[in-house]
Enzyme design. Structure first.
Site, PDB file in Angstrom:
ATOM      1  N   ARG A  79       0.794  -1.228   0.000  1.00  0.00           N
ATOM      2  CA  ARG A  79       0.000   0.000   0.000  1.00  0.00           C
ATOM      3  C   ARG A  79       0.826   1.277   0.000  1.00  0.00           C
ATOM      4  O   ARG A  79       0.586   2.184  -0.797  1.00  0.00           O
ATOM      5  CB  ARG A  79      -0.933   0.039   1.236  1.00  0.00           C
ATOM      6  CG  ARG A  79      -2.183  -0.762   1.073  1.00  0.00           C
ATOM      7  CD  ARG A  79      -2.600  -1.335   2.403  1.00  0.00           C
ATOM      8  NE  ARG A  79      -1.645  -2.366   2.721  1.00  0.00           N
ATOM      9  CZ  ARG A  79      -1.788  -3.648   2.347  1.00  0.00           C
ATOM     10  NH1 ARG A  79      -2.864  -4.035   1.749  1.00  0.00           N
ATOM     11  NH2 ARG A  79      -0.847  -4.541   2.620  1.00  0.00           N
ATOM     12  N   THR A  80       1.788   1.370   0.922  1.00  0.00           N
ATOM     13  CA  THR A  80       2.508   2.644   1.071  1.00  0.00           C
ATOM     14  C   THR A  80       3.268   2.960  -0.214  1.00  0.00           C
ATOM     15  O   THR A  80       3.191   4.074  -0.752  1.00  0.00           O
ATOM     16  CB  THR A  80       3.476   2.566   2.264  1.00  0.00           C
ATOM     17  OG1 THR A  80       2.761   2.038   3.379  1.00  0.00           O
ATOM     18  CG2 THR A  80       4.033   3.925   2.616  1.00  0.00           C
ATOM     19  N   LYS A 108      26.372  -3.824  -1.748  1.00  0.00           N
ATOM     20  CA  LYS A 108      27.842  -3.712  -1.740  1.00  0.00           C
ATOM     21  C   LYS A 108      28.326  -3.081  -0.434  1.00  0.00           C
ATOM     22  O   LYS A 108      29.510  -2.825  -0.273  1.00  0.00           O
ATOM     23  CB  LYS A 108      28.315  -2.852  -2.917  1.00  0.00           C
ATOM     24  CG  LYS A 108      27.903  -3.371  -4.284  1.00  0.00           C
ATOM     25  CD  LYS A 108      28.392  -2.399  -5.363  1.00  0.00           C
ATOM     26  CE  LYS A 108      27.718  -2.672  -6.683  1.00  0.00           C
ATOM     27  NZ  LYS A 108      27.979  -1.609  -7.663  1.00  0.00           N
ATOM     28  N   ARG A 129      11.351   3.579   3.500  1.00  0.00           N
ATOM     29  CA  ARG A 129      10.990   2.546   4.497  1.00  0.00           C
ATOM     30  C   ARG A 129      12.238   1.726   4.780  1.00  0.00           C
ATOM     31  O   ARG A 129      12.919   1.270   3.859  1.00  0.00           O
ATOM     32  CB  ARG A 129       9.878   1.635   3.987  1.00  0.00           C
ATOM     33  CG  ARG A 129       9.614   0.481   4.951  1.00  0.00           C
ATOM     34  CD  ARG A 129       8.380  -0.319   4.625  1.00  0.00           C
ATOM     35  NE  ARG A 129       7.181   0.449   4.904  1.00  0.00           N
ATOM     36  CZ  ARG A 129       5.941  -0.055   4.794  1.00  0.00           C
ATOM     37  NH1 ARG A 129       5.765  -1.310   4.402  1.00  0.00           N
ATOM     38  NH2 ARG A 129       4.889   0.684   5.083  1.00  0.00           N
ATOM     39  N   HIS A 157       5.227   5.379  11.694  1.00  0.00           N
ATOM     40  CA  HIS A 157       4.728   5.319  10.306  1.00  0.00           C
ATOM     41  C   HIS A 157       3.781   6.520  10.169  1.00  0.00           C
ATOM     42  O   HIS A 157       2.564   6.390  10.145  1.00  0.00           O
ATOM     43  CB  HIS A 157       3.988   3.996  10.113  1.00  0.00           C
ATOM     44  CG  HIS A 157       3.683   3.632   8.685  1.00  0.00           C
ATOM     45  ND1 HIS A 157       3.754   4.525   7.635  1.00  0.00           N
ATOM     46  CD2 HIS A 157       3.296   2.443   8.148  1.00  0.00           C
ATOM     47  CE1 HIS A 157       3.415   3.888   6.514  1.00  0.00           C
ATOM     48  NE2 HIS A 157       3.138   2.631   6.794  1.00  0.00           N
TER      49      HIS A 157
HETATM   50  N1  ASP Z   1       1.757  -2.049   6.834  1.00  0.00           N
HETATM   51  C1  ASP Z   1       1.939  -1.578   8.176  1.00  0.00           C
HETATM   52  C2  ASP Z   1       3.402  -1.280   8.434  1.00  0.00           C
HETATM   53  O1  ASP Z   1       4.195  -1.388   7.527  1.00  0.00           O
HETATM   54  C3  ASP Z   1       1.355  -2.514   9.188  1.00  0.00           C
HETATM   55  C4  ASP Z   1       1.857  -3.941   9.105  1.00  0.00           C
HETATM   56  O2  ASP Z   1       2.749  -4.245   8.311  1.00  0.00           O
HETATM   57  O3  ASP Z   1       1.332  -4.747   9.868  1.00  0.00           O
HETATM   58  O4  ASP Z   1       3.722  -0.921   9.533  1.00  0.00           O
HETATM   59  N1   CP Z   2      -0.251  -0.019   5.779  1.00  0.00           N
HETATM   60  C1   CP Z   2       0.933  -0.263   5.176  1.00  0.00           C
HETATM   61  O1   CP Z   2       1.964   0.346   5.467  1.00  0.00           O
HETATM   62  O2   CP Z   2       0.863  -1.223   4.209  1.00  0.00           O
HETATM   63  P1   CP Z   2       2.111  -1.763   3.391  1.00  0.00           P
HETATM   64  O3   CP Z   2       3.042  -2.421   4.400  1.00  0.00           O
HETATM   65  O4   CP Z   2       1.544  -2.734   2.403  1.00  0.00           O
HETATM   66  O5   CP Z   2       2.797  -0.602   2.763  1.00  0.00           O
END
Ligand code: ASP
Ligand code: CP
Length: 330
Positions: A79-80, A108, A129, A157
């Site tokens: 999603r993100t 590397k 991330r 987050h």
């Molecule tokens: N997608 C969210 C995160 O990356 C929640 C999860 O992974 O459970 O923190």
């Molecule tokens: N909610 C969220 O961060 O989803 P993803 O880990 O899929 O990005």
């Protein structure tokens, strides 16, 4: 608030849509929700609503034409990553996607700071991330372009918490006066760490429901208390479900456990199913940052209270708003 401008480079300008708005977002790193106050959230929500309406009417528009966003993901994401990519493309910009760091020079031995210096020389902002808590702050300390924290290990987050708040506001029409229950992995869940901090800006009753080994970190609980909140900790969801307006369900974060047997011991501690929800209010919402594993039964998906897919869609509008505000052109 004390660190309101900590990550801000102030440039006074007009923001899109022909209306003068709070201009403090321009060029800002988004590292922690502690940067924001209620007025900021109102601004983000207002722009997110405009984005939703523009997407519904015209699909995409050229506000950020020529801008390039780097999506730098050292951990998995659906999603993100894709909502930021869709957001910048719907605003007329483009995205440089680096999500398999084993094919980059990270493999590397390149340090994060050098990767950030590289990516910012090609792009206008970096969505990051990374598995280490504090990594986004490190990136921001060397970057001259905006860094957007898309999850720093178990830390925060922030953009998820903003879309969570937007969802609560849109679904229930208000934030003040609600009872919010956070359920599941409150120790490692970075989304609840950010969301609890944002909720402290409002008049909220907060419940934490978690297995014994997955409590909300004590330092964060103390901080919330200093801010005037009185979060109650529980093990049994039934104790608080009947009074809950927002049930925030989380996945047990398997990837954060050093000992797999500890994960096995707590996974599946809570499963929200139609039987569970019989005790809940008729007008309330269930939200979840996703992905879900087994903590919400798929039988819940057709329940009107299940707002997690609407929440997920809101992610794109909120991220469009953030990009417009951070990169906005007059
Ligand atoms: N997608 C969210 C995160 O990356 C929640 C999860 O992974 O459970 O923190
Ligand atoms: N909610 C969220 O961060 O989803 P993803 O880990 O899929 O990005």
């Amino acid at each position: 608030m004390a660190n309101r401008n900590h990550f801000t480079r102030s440039v006074s300008r007009h923001l899109p849509f022909g209306e003068k708005r709070d201009t403090r977002f321009y060029g800002m790193h988004i590292v922690s929700v502690e940067q924001f106050d209620r007025q900021d959230l109102d601004t983000i929500f207002e722009v997110a609503r405009e984005m939703r309406s523009m997407v519904e009417r015209v699909g995409s528009f050229d506000l950020l034409k020529g801008k390039v966003l780097a999506n730098l993901f050292y951990e998995p994401s659906t999603r993100t990553s894709s909502s930021f990519a869709a957001a910048v493309q719907r605003l007329g910009g483009s995205v440089l996607q680096i999500d398999n760091v084993t094919f980059s020079s990270v493999s590397k031995g390149e340090v994060l700071q050098d990767t950030i210096r590289t990516m910012e020389s090609y792009t206008d902002a970096i969505v990051l991330r990374h598995p280490e808590e504090g990594s986004a702050a490190i990136a921001a300390s060397v970057a001259t372009k905006p860094i957007i924290n898309a999850g720093d290990g178990p830390g925060e987050h922030p953009t998820q918490a903003l879309l969570d708040m937007f969802t609560i506001r849109e679904e229930l029409g208000r934030i003040d006066g609600l009872t919010v229950t956070m359920l599941g992995d409150l120790k490692y869940g970075r989304t609840v760490h950010s969301l609890a901090r944002l909720l402290a800006l409002y008049d909220i009753r907060l419940h934490f429901v978690a297995p014994d080994i997955l409590h909300m970190p004590a330092a964060l609980v103390e901080k919330l208390k200093e801010q005037g909140m009185a979060p109650c900790e529980h093990v049994d969801l039934a104790d608080v479900l009947p009074e809950t307006d927002v049930l925030y369900v989380t996945r047990v974060q398997r990837e954060r456990f050093d000992d797999p047997s500890m994960y096995e011991g707590v996974k599946g501690s809570y499963v929200v199913a139609p039987e569970t929800m019989a005790a809940a209010k008729e007008r309330m919402i269930i939200i979840h940052p996703l992905p879900r594993v087994d903590e919400i039964s798929m039988e819940m998906d057709d329940d009107p209270r299940a707002a997690y897919f609407r929440q997920m869609e809101n992610g794109m509008y909120v991220r469009m708003a953030l990009l417009a505000l951070v990169l906005g052109k007059a």
